[in-house]
Structures are given as C-alpha cells and as structure tokens.
Scaffold this motif. Structure first.
Motif, mmCIF file in Angstrom:
data_model
loop_
_atom_site.group_PDB
_atom_site.id
_atom_site.type_symbol
_atom_site.label_atom_id
_atom_site.label_comp_id
_atom_site.label_asym_id
_atom_site.label_seq_id
_atom_site.Cartn_x
_atom_site.Cartn_y
_atom_site.Cartn_z
ATOM 1 N N GLN A 1 -0.774 8.344 6.596
ATOM 2 C CA GLN A 1 -0.390 8.559 5.034
ATOM 3 C C GLN A 1 -0.690 9.961 4.800
ATOM 4 O O GLN A 1 -1.392 10.880 5.663
ATOM 5 C CB GLN A 1 -1.974 7.948 4.257
ATOM 6 N N ASP A 2 -0.001 10.528 3.777
ATOM 7 C CA ASP A 2 0.041 11.941 3.259
ATOM 8 C C ASP A 2 -1.252 12.537 3.204
ATOM 9 O O ASP A 2 -2.288 11.636 2.827
ATOM 10 C CB ASP A 2 1.123 12.101 2.455
ATOM 11 N N PRO A 3 -1.429 13.719 3.178
ATOM 12 C CA PRO A 3 -2.831 14.483 3.052
ATOM 13 C C PRO A 3 -3.362 14.158 1.337
ATOM 14 O O PRO A 3 -4.480 14.146 1.437
ATOM 15 C CB PRO A 3 -2.679 15.726 3.262
ATOM 16 N N ASN A 4 -2.398 14.023 0.544
ATOM 17 C CA ASN A 4 -2.804 13.864 -0.876
ATOM 18 C C ASN A 4 -2.995 12.616 -1.403
ATOM 19 O O ASN A 4 -3.136 12.202 -2.509
ATOM 20 C CB ASN A 4 -1.640 14.545 -1.653
ATOM 21 N N LEU A 5 -2.956 11.613 -0.291
ATOM 22 C CA LEU A 5 -3.004 10.039 -0.699
ATOM 23 C C LEU A 5 -4.482 9.620 -0.378
ATOM 24 O O LEU A 5 -5.306 10.234 0.564
ATOM 25 C CB LEU A 5 -2.087 9.321 0.004
ATOM 26 N N PRO B 1 -11.516 -4.901 15.800
ATOM 27 C CA PRO B 1 -11.674 -6.358 15.837
ATOM 28 C C PRO B 1 -13.100 -6.570 15.310
ATOM 29 O O PRO B 1 -13.292 -7.802 14.658
ATOM 30 C CB PRO B 1 -11.783 -6.706 17.457
ATOM 31 N N ASP B 2 -14.100 -5.998 15.381
ATOM 32 C CA ASP B 2 -15.287 -6.197 14.707
ATOM 33 C C ASP B 2 -15.442 -5.718 13.315
ATOM 34 O O ASP B 2 -16.396 -5.886 12.796
ATOM 35 C CB ASP B 2 -16.429 -5.414 15.601
ATOM 36 N N GLY B 3 -14.505 -5.358 12.750
ATOM 37 C CA GLY B 3 -14.354 -4.860 11.180
ATOM 38 C C GLY B 3 -14.703 -3.632 10.991
ATOM 39 O O GLY B 3 -14.517 -3.111 9.920
ATOM 40 N N GLY B 4 -14.933 -2.962 11.987
ATOM 41 C CA GLY B 4 -15.223 -1.253 11.816
ATOM 42 C C GLY B 4 -13.924 -0.698 11.970
ATOM 43 O O GLY B 4 -12.728 -1.509 12.046
ATOM 44 N N SER B 5 -13.928 0.611 11.454
ATOM 45 C CA SER B 5 -12.649 1.517 11.655
ATOM 46 C C SER B 5 -13.165 2.985 11.810
ATOM 47 O O SER B 5 -14.058 3.442 11.725
ATOM 48 C CB SER B 5 -11.911 1.397 10.108
ATOM 49 N N PHE B 6 -11.843 3.690 12.152
ATOM 50 C CA PHE B 6 -11.930 4.964 12.362
ATOM 51 C C PHE B 6 -10.627 5.732 11.935
ATOM 52 O O PHE B 6 -9.665 5.028 11.969
ATOM 53 C CB PHE B 6 -12.193 5.523 13.759
ATOM 54 N N ARG B 7 -10.922 6.847 11.483
ATOM 55 C CA ARG B 7 -9.788 7.573 10.902
ATOM 56 C C ARG B 7 -9.427 8.915 11.573
ATOM 57 O O ARG B 7 -10.129 9.691 11.985
ATOM 58 C CB ARG B 7 -9.782 7.933 9.612
ATOM 59 N N PHE B 8 -7.936 8.927 12.113
ATOM 60 C CA PHE B 8 -7.470 10.207 12.728
ATOM 61 C C PHE B 8 -7.067 10.998 11.388
ATOM 62 O O PHE B 8 -6.136 10.623 10.662
ATOM 63 C CB PHE B 8 -6.205 9.810 13.474
ATOM 64 N N PRO B 9 -7.560 12.173 11.210
ATOM 65 C CA PRO B 9 -7.047 13.242 10.185
ATOM 66 C C PRO B 9 -5.539 13.392 10.408
ATOM 67 O O PRO B 9 -5.042 13.454 11.454
ATOM 68 C CB PRO B 9 -7.769 14.419 10.448
ATOM 69 N N ARG B 10 -4.958 13.714 9.168
ATOM 70 C CA ARG B 10 -3.461 13.735 9.337
ATOM 71 C C ARG B 10 -3.132 14.911 10.259
ATOM 72 O O ARG B 10 -1.915 14.984 11.037
ATOM 73 C CB ARG B 10 -3.035 14.274 7.980
ATOM 74 N N ALA C 1 0.877 -1.315 0.309
ATOM 75 C CA ALA C 1 -0.004 0.081 0.065
ATOM 76 C C ALA C 1 0.837 1.264 -0.126
ATOM 77 O O ALA C 1 0.459 2.185 -0.813
ATOM 78 C CB ALA C 1 -1.064 0.129 1.100
ATOM 79 N N ASN C 2 1.839 1.478 0.922
ATOM 80 C CA ASN C 2 2.598 2.501 0.872
ATOM 81 C C ASN C 2 3.565 2.584 -0.305
ATOM 82 O O ASN C 2 3.841 3.879 -0.824
ATOM 83 C CB ASN C 2 3.783 2.394 2.099
ATOM 84 N N LEU C 3 4.067 1.542 -0.923
ATOM 85 C CA LEU C 3 4.732 1.863 -1.984
ATOM 86 C C LEU C 3 4.204 2.189 -3.046
ATOM 87 O O LEU C 3 4.457 3.145 -3.973
ATOM 88 C CB LEU C 3 5.599 0.390 -2.228
ATOM 89 N N ALA C 4 2.895 1.799 -3.466
ATOM 90 C CA ALA C 4 2.093 2.334 -4.726
ATOM 91 C C ALA C 4 1.653 3.613 -4.300
ATOM 92 O O ALA C 4 1.536 4.222 -5.238
ATOM 93 C CB ALA C 4 1.034 1.047 -4.607
ATOM 94 N N ALA C 5 1.217 3.837 -2.967
ATOM 95 C CA ALA C 5 0.718 5.215 -2.989
ATOM 96 C C ALA C 5 1.678 6.417 -2.855
ATOM 97 O O ALA C 5 1.643 7.546 -3.589
ATOM 98 C CB ALA C 5 0.023 5.289 -1.555
ATOM 99 N N GLN C 6 2.967 6.070 -2.228
ATOM 100 C CA GLN C 6 4.002 7.126 -2.579
ATOM 101 C C GLN C 6 4.843 7.276 -3.836
ATOM 102 O O GLN C 6 5.054 8.022 -4.343
ATOM 103 C CB GLN C 6 5.093 6.460 -1.538
#
Length: 385
Positions: A330-334, A344-353, A156-161
């Motif tokens: 991840q960088d803001p432009n990605l 663990p239950d499949g949910g997720s949350f995101r911290f803004p950059r 993921a990081n190699l392709a995105a960067q």
C-alpha cells in the motif's frame, strides 16, 4: 547424466520447485504462458497494473537459477506413467513426447479472468491486464462479489486508491475471509470500513451454473438470500469457483472434486515418482501447499526419492488457518501503508513501505526465495521450439 524432473505447470509454485532443484537435475518446465503470470495480488493488478507487472509478470530468463532449465510453452495432453513420459502439445500445435525420472503436477487452477490455462503470448497477456484494469477504473461504482482474499484485495485497493468511487463488497457470511483466523477477519473488516468500502454481509448472489466469473459484468445482481437487486456500473465476481487444470491427469490420480490426490509426502498415491504441489494438490481443505514453503519440502522429498532414500522424506503439515498478504503493498498516504502479512494465529506484522522496495523484494524475495533475479532483460521472452 543428470536425472530428469518434468514440471507440469510453471506458475508461482512450479517455478520455485525448479529454482530449488536446478543445480542437480535436468529440468523441463511446461507452461501455457511464455513467462510467469502470477495469480497473486489481483487488487494491485487491477488498480496499479504497471506496478504489479514489475513484480508479478516476469520473463523466465530473469531468474538466474533457471539458466540451463528448458521451458516449453504448451499444454500437456497425456501422462504415460508406465513409460514415465508425458505428451506436450506446443503453442505451434506440434506434439512432443518427453521422459521423466520424476514428474511434478503443479498445473494450478482456473479462477475468474485472472488465472487460466489458455495459451497466450506476451502481447495478449499485457492487453488482457490493461483492458480489465481500464474497464474497472472507468466505472464510478463497483460491486465486488465474494468474501475471500481476492474479493477483499480488489475492494480494499479500489476504495483506497480511488476514494471517489463507490465500492460495494458483498459476501455470504457475517465477515469476509472464511478459513482465516477470527482476529484476521475482524481486523480486515475494520480496514475495509476505514478505506470507505460499503460492506454488505450475508448476501449470496444468484449465479448461472455455466458462469465462472470469467468476465466483468454490468447487469444488476440478483440475490438468493432475499435482498433487493443491486446495480453497479461494473461487477467483479470473486466467487472462489476454481476449476483444477487437470485435463491431462488420469482419473485415478484425482479426487472427487478433480484435484490431484496427495499423500503426506506430496506424492500421488500409487506412483512413487509422481508428485503434486500448489493449488491443484489435494493436500488439505485449503490446498495450502501453494504457500507454507510447500515447494521447498517437495524439493527435499524429490531428492530423497531420486537418491533411493525414501525414508528421508518429510511429511507436509498444513496450518489450521489461511494466512499471508491480503491487500498487497500500500502507498504511504493510504491506511495501513506498506505490506501487512497476516499470520495463521491471527497476528500480523507490517513492513514499512520504504523497506518493501529497498529490502523485502530485492533481498528477501528476489535474492533469498528466488535465489537471484536479473534487473532487466533485452529482447523477446524465449520459448522452446
């Protein structure tokens, strides 16, 4: 006189055990490295090594709660449980015998070229990090073999960067991330597609029995699953072929796979004052006490044990599924910028950059979890002599 806790292994987990017990106990930490070399976030380590080192390569002196804690760079060669001592071979080759009231086996595992148990100084560690990054980034095409979190992180990081590179990701199942919730697996698969990774499910590589993925390779990859050979400029092997760092552990403390046996209280069965935690501890199929606040529970149980109150010990309960950060920050432009954490239950949350560097790392991580990290350190990393 304070009771002595000896921690065999001073990586991510052992360090946190020490931080949470340092106020009330005399602690000695033993590590083959002169500083914390985290096993986390290989994708960031390879694609953004300077940014990775800022948060994951850390001199022990920067942790405020380690003031007064002794650290020895060396390898433990033997445990004498009858005498409650360990023998340590230091980096200079000399031996020392140290007593303990409680022993914590947190020596982790060797996995690929990014996690090992070899003695190394800071210059060597830096050179190894930079060399692997340069080798990967110089290639126009890359094959990532292995569908676990490490393989996903690198792909993921190699392709995105570096979108101009051809990044091919091979894994043996229909989706990557076995052990994670199905919703997490589906979401991560979609993300890999969005950042341009070429996905190759149901590919199982032929691997020589003596090869552990400890180096990047340039030869064609052969498949036991029947597909045609594949040639990339560089191949990274994230096989999940971990080797427990157990050479000093008596055989009766190990299970058939070489991991340290653990009861529900993170004690080694049959030894009331020997505990285990982290990737080497056979707590559950995922050996998940390296996460899930295992270090904090262990700290509570060690205190109860040393105070003669074993009835106050608490059992460790492992989640059904793996969880945590997979891509790293991840960088803001990605796509999916900031830091996404899967549950663990499949949910997720995101911290803004913006919140990661201004709130999450300085407050939640460095102040709350690590209980204070100094912003900088002059001079060389201290070692015990």
């Amino acid at each position: 006189m304070k009771q002595r806790i000896l921690i065999a292994g001073f990586g991510d987990t052992g360090l946190l055990v020490a931080i949470n017990l340092s106020k009330h106990y005399d602690i000695l930490g033993v590590s083959p490295k002169p500083c914390l070399v985290s096993g986390q976030e290989l994708g960031l380590r390879l694609t953004q090594p300077q940014a990775w080192k800022r948060d994951y390569l850390m001199p022990y002196e920067r942790y405020r709660k380690l003031d007064g804690v002794r650290t020895v760079q060396g390898l433990i060669s033997a445990i004498n449980s009858d005498q409650s001592t360990v023998t340590i071979t230091r980096a200079d080759g000399t031996e020392m015998v140290e007593p303990y009231d409680a022993l914590v086996i947190a020596s982790g595992v060797t996995n690929g070229f990014w996690r090992d148990n070899s003695l190394a100084d800071l210059a060597t560690i830096n050179n190894q990090i930079e060399a692997a990054s340069q080798q990967l980034l110089a290639a126009n095409s890359a094959a990532i073999i292995g569908g676990g979190a490490t393989g996903v992180s690198v792909a993921a990081n190699l392709a995105a960067q570096h979108p101009a590179k051809a990044v091919h990701f091979f894994y043996s199942q229909e989706q990557p991330l076995p052990g994670y919730h199905p919703r997490t697996r589906a979401q991560v698969t979609k993300h890999l597609e969005n950042v341009g990774v070429h996905l190759h499910p149901q590919h199982r590589a032929k691997v020589e029995s003596d090869f552990s993925g400890d180096r990047l390779t340039t030869e064609p990859v052969n498949w036991s699953s029947g597909q045609d050979d594949f040639q990339a400029d560089i191949t990274l092997w994230a096989l999940g072929k971990v080797t427990p760092n157990n050479s000093f552990v008596p055989a009766d403390m190990l299970n058939r796979d070489g991991f340290v046996k653990a009861d529900e209280f993170l004690r080694v069965p049959g030894y009331n004052n020997i505990f285990t935690v982290g990737d080497i501890a056979a707590t559950d199929p995922n050996r998940s006490s390296a996460r899930n606040w295992g270090y904090r529970l262990l700290g509570h149980n060690i205190r109860a044990s040393l105070q003669g109150k074993p009835d106050r010990m608490k059992p460790y309960s492992a989640p059904e599924n793996r969880w945590g950060s997979i891509y790293g920050v991840q960088d803001p432009n990605l796509p999916d910028s900031g830091l996404r954490v899967f549950q663990p239950d499949g949910g997720s949350f995101r911290f803004p950059r913006w919140s990661v560097q201004s709130l999450l790392f300085p407050l939640a991580v460095r102040k709350m979890i690590y209980k204070g990290v100094r912003p900088s350190l002059d001079g060389e990393t201290r070692q015990e002599h």
